[in-house]
Design an enzyme around this catalytic site. Sequence first.
Site, PDB file in Angstrom:
ATOM      1  N   SER A 111      40.611  27.493  27.232  1.00 26.07           N
ATOM      2  CA  SER A 111      41.833  26.951  27.825  1.00 26.07           C
ATOM      3  C   SER A 111      42.088  25.539  27.329  1.00 26.07           C
ATOM      4  O   SER A 111      41.141  24.749  27.162  1.00 26.07           O
ATOM      5  CB  SER A 111      41.719  26.932  29.356  1.00 26.07           C
ATOM      6  OG  SER A 111      42.839  26.307  29.941  1.00 26.07           O
ATOM      7  N   LYS A 148      34.362  26.136  31.385  1.00 27.20           N
ATOM      8  CA  LYS A 148      34.833  26.652  30.101  1.00 27.20           C
ATOM      9  C   LYS A 148      34.262  25.830  28.943  1.00 27.20           C
ATOM     10  O   LYS A 148      33.881  26.379  27.902  1.00 27.20           O
ATOM     11  CB  LYS A 148      36.362  26.671  30.062  1.00 27.20           C
ATOM     12  CG  LYS A 148      36.977  27.725  30.972  1.00 27.20           C
ATOM     13  CD  LYS A 148      38.477  27.800  30.808  1.00 27.20           C
ATOM     14  CE  LYS A 148      39.092  28.852  31.724  1.00 27.20           C
ATOM     15  NZ  LYS A 148      38.668  30.233  31.392  1.00 27.20           N
TER      16      LYS A 148
END
Length: 225
Positions: A114, A139
Amino acid sequence: MTSASYIFLAGASRGVGREIAQYLTAQQLKVRAFLRTAAVASELEKIGIEVVQGDALNVGDVERAMLTDEPIHTVISTIGGLPSEGERADYPGNRNLIDAAVKAGVQKFILVSSIGAGNSVVALSPQVLAALGTVLVEKEKAEQHLIASGLTYTIIRPGGLKSEPATGNGVLTEDPHIIGSINRADVAQLVVRCLNSDRTNNKIFSAIDRNMQFEQREFAEFTLQ
């Protein structure tokens, strides 16, 4: 890819992963989808995808699905989680996939992350960072684990995701300052195009629709060919 090798896809039950599954089968590639629930298994099997059920948070499930006699060309992971789902798979699930991919001798690992992870944190407003900060940390840990694994990797960081048909205007850039939106189908197109592009090896990209950039600033689009 050789005819005997296949794509291992984690996260095919929804979102970007589901779109990727459609594009891969349209190219008549052999695909094994790793699903946590059987809810969409029959739909994926109808389009020619082999389905293996298991939980990415369970090392045994991941290794059983991946460590087979058939060679894996590429692992594609879009897995993450929703805040309501308890423990998220963003880091621990991807870590298990990456470790199993190393054991399986996988040629390439494509991770859908992301914008806001890693050095692209500079693209986010303080408000967005406050809302998503804990997820983005997970992430980034997955990204770093992949980079350190020794696997050939491509990391794609989409901007805000929309569930609309592909526009064909999805672009990749190595500029971490870029922020915008992109349709899930366009992210899937970019992922599939990265499959056989050596130019994308060991690179990290932000992905947006060139017509959905939030702040109009010049940036260099990455050419896949």
